[in-house]
Design a protein around this motif. Sequence first.
Motif, PDB file in Angstrom:
ATOM      1  N   HIS A  28       0.733  -1.167  -0.285  1.00 44.16           N
ATOM      2  CA  HIS A  28       0.006   0.018  -0.128  1.00 44.16           C
ATOM      3  C   HIS A  28       0.839   1.263   0.074  1.00 44.16           C
ATOM      4  CE1 HIS A  28      -3.569   2.041   0.405  1.00 44.16           C
ATOM      5  NE2 HIS A  28      -3.252   2.990   1.429  1.00 44.16           N
TER       6      HIS A  28
ATOM      7  N   ASN B 166       2.636   2.187  -2.637  1.00 49.38           N
ATOM      8  CA  ASN B 166       3.611   1.841  -3.506  1.00 49.38           C
ATOM      9  C   ASN B 166       2.970   1.826  -5.139  1.00 49.38           C
ATOM     10  OD1 ASN B 166       5.371   0.828  -5.655  1.00 49.38           O
ATOM     11  ND2 ASN B 166       6.331  -0.531  -4.103  1.00 49.38           N
ATOM     12  N   LYS B 167       3.095   2.738  -5.624  1.00 48.53           N
ATOM     13  CA  LYS B 167       2.358   2.985  -7.050  1.00 48.53           C
ATOM     14  C   LYS B 167       2.371   1.484  -7.917  1.00 48.53           C
ATOM     15  CE  LYS B 167       5.787   5.167  -9.741  1.00 48.53           C
ATOM     16  NZ  LYS B 167       6.362   6.139 -10.520  1.00 48.53           N
ATOM     17  N   ASP B 168       3.720   0.749  -7.686  1.00 43.12           N
ATOM     18  CA  ASP B 168       3.840  -0.407  -8.465  1.00 43.12           C
ATOM     19  C   ASP B 168       3.197  -1.777  -7.884  1.00 43.12           C
ATOM     20  OD1 ASP B 168       5.357   0.849 -10.490  1.00 43.12           O
ATOM     21  OD2 ASP B 168       7.006   0.662  -9.230  1.00 43.12           O
ATOM     22  N   CYS B 169       2.352  -1.661  -6.854  1.00 45.59           N
ATOM     23  CA  CYS B 169       1.600  -2.807  -5.894  1.00 45.59           C
ATOM     24  C   CYS B 169       0.782  -3.316  -6.818  1.00 45.59           C
ATOM     25  CB  CYS B 169       1.129  -2.282  -4.624  1.00 45.59           C
ATOM     26  SG  CYS B 169       0.265  -3.500  -3.935  1.00 45.59           S
TER      27      CYS B 169
ATOM     28  N   ASN C 206      -3.250  -2.164  -7.465  1.00 45.89           N
ATOM     29  CA  ASN C 206      -3.301  -0.757  -8.141  1.00 45.89           C
ATOM     30  C   ASN C 206      -4.038  -1.188  -9.507  1.00 45.89           C
ATOM     31  OD1 ASN C 206      -2.794   0.882  -5.970  1.00 45.89           O
ATOM     32  ND2 ASN C 206      -0.602   0.904  -6.622  1.00 45.89           N
ATOM     33  N   THR C 207      -3.664  -2.519  -9.984  1.00 42.22           N
ATOM     34  CA  THR C 207      -3.970  -2.831 -11.480  1.00 42.22           C
ATOM     35  C   THR C 207      -5.027  -3.806 -11.523  1.00 42.22           C
ATOM     36  OG1 THR C 207      -2.255  -4.193 -11.307  1.00 42.22           O
ATOM     37  CG2 THR C 207      -1.589  -2.074 -12.178  1.00 42.22           C
TER      38      THR C 207
END
Length: 60
Positions: free
Chosen positions: A21, A23-26, A29-30
């Motif tokens: 949580h 971290n935009k690369d988690c 998020n996708t």
Amino acid sequence: MSLTGEERICPICGKDNNCQHGNKDCWCNTIVVPKHVIDMVPEDKKGKACICRDCIEKYK
């Protein structure tokens, strides 16, 4: 950003949700979580932690 113990636990199965949580690369998020899977989360745990990828796939 460090997660608390509660934030690291899947609210459906109780296992580590492997969320990073903040971290935009988690992975969280996708991925799209179907509403019926979100509805499985107990009221007192809603909005407090990510559902793990295993539960999302299992109940998709």
